[in-house]
Enzyme design. Structure first.
Site: not given
Ligand code: TRP
Length: 337
Positions: A117, A201, A204
């Site tokens: 982050k 995969k 979101k």
């Protein structure tokens, strides 16, 4: 002894960002459905955690409602499991404060998710991000969880939760918190659902997902656009990743005979990806349609959602208050009056 006492406790948090997709459903949610009857389950919506990204109040609220409606639509039973919203149980932030006193800057800075982050959003490296694993640990140990069903990306956070739990126990010479362990069904890893973009995969944020709320026309469109190749040129040829992914999806949603039929078509170089995709889309739609209908019903049923949230908050607070009373006592935060 009551039945509730002997059941092991499971805690899992869900961030209220984005909608549930097939990956979440076959990965996490279906194992929640199985667990809810055999364990003392706490499933909650981690709205406080999501504040690290500074959502608008309206978006935060809508996200929480949507996620709650979607989990209920999937079959999470609020009578069996305790389903609640994190901010309805303020005790967790109190425990987080105490745990923060024994969480060290070095270990927090070394956390992979924090480093990631800090790298990708350098202008919002806030203290909440740094202490994200501490709040997560508080979520887990406040209910004295034995198991936490999480994916690979959360393993380090869970390890930190164990560290903080053990550290507390050691510091106050009392085995208050069990060490929360990762939960895997039948000892197996969770099913990984591939995306439609050829690799990796379903996620979101990767824009390669099929959502449970999506209408059939959109699902057909997405599946028909899925990446494939020019087709096999030799019998029994090894499948390239994008094609393998379509087969993997099909194994998850379709009947075994359907998979076998297309396997044979592929192996004999007769496969028509268009036909396979059409079938795949229909089989996905068969899974999502009943869920979608329930989502649409539930998301506008404020009264029901409110009832579920209140019931969950009451049950979760009962357990949280019980633990916090012990925590305060051990720390020496005793009332003088
Ligand atoms: N960090 C988890 C995620 O991003 C969400 C979460 C918050 C969680 N608190 C938790 C998961 C406690 C399990 C247990 O998915």
């Amino acid at each position: 002894m009551s039945e509730k006492k002997i059941k092991k406790t499971v805690v899992s948090g869900i961030r209220p960002t984005g909608n549930l997709h097939l990956g979440n459903y076959f990965g996490a949610v279906r194992s929640f459905l199985k667990m809810q009857h055999d364990f003392n389950c706490y499933f909650f919506i981690a709205d406080i955690h999501s504040l690290t990204t500074h959502p608008t109040p309206a978006n935060l609220q809508a996200g929480v409602r949507q996620v709650l409606a979607e989990y209920l639509a999937c079959g999470i039973d609020p009578e069996a499991a305790t389903i609640f919203i994190q901010s309805d149980v303020p005790e967790v932030t109190e425990l987080y404060t105490y745990l923060n006193m024994n969480a060290y800057l070095g270990e927090l800075e070394r956390t992979t998710s924090f480093k990631e982050k800090a790298r990708t959003q350098p202008d919002n490296v806030n203290a909440g991000l740094l202490t994200y694993p501490v709040l997560m640990a508080a979520d887990i140990i406040i209910h004295k969880a034995n198991y936490v069903p999480v994916g690979k990306d959360q393993e380090q956070h869970l390890e930190m939760a164990r560290t903080f739990a053990n550290r507390f126990n050691r510091m106050y010479h009392h085995k208050l918190f069990p060490a929360p362990k990762p939960f895997t069904f039948d000892g197996k890893d969770m099913i990984k659902v591939p995306g439609l973009d050829g690799s990796g995969k379903m996620g979101k944020s990767s824009g390669n997902g099929i959502y449970l709320y999506e209408d059939p026309a959109d699902i057909r469109k997405k599946v028909m656009r899925a990446v494939t190749d020019a087709g096999p040129t030799e019998m029994n040829q090894v499948k390239p990743e994008p094609v393998e992914n379509l087969f993997t999806l099909m194994k998850i949603v379709s009947a075994p005979e359907t998979v076998e039929y297309f396997e044979n078509q592929y192996n004999s170089c007769q496969i028509r990806y268009g036909d396979m995709k059409k079938q795949l889309a229909e089989d996905i739609i068969a899974v999502t349609t009943p869920i979608r209908e329930r989502i649409l019903e539930l998301v506008n049923d404020s009264e029901y959602l409110g009832k579920v949230a209140r019931m969950g908050a009451e049950k979760a607070r009962e357990s949280a208050v019980r633990t916090l009373t012990e925590v305060r006592e051990l720390i020496g935060l005793r009332k003088l009056y």
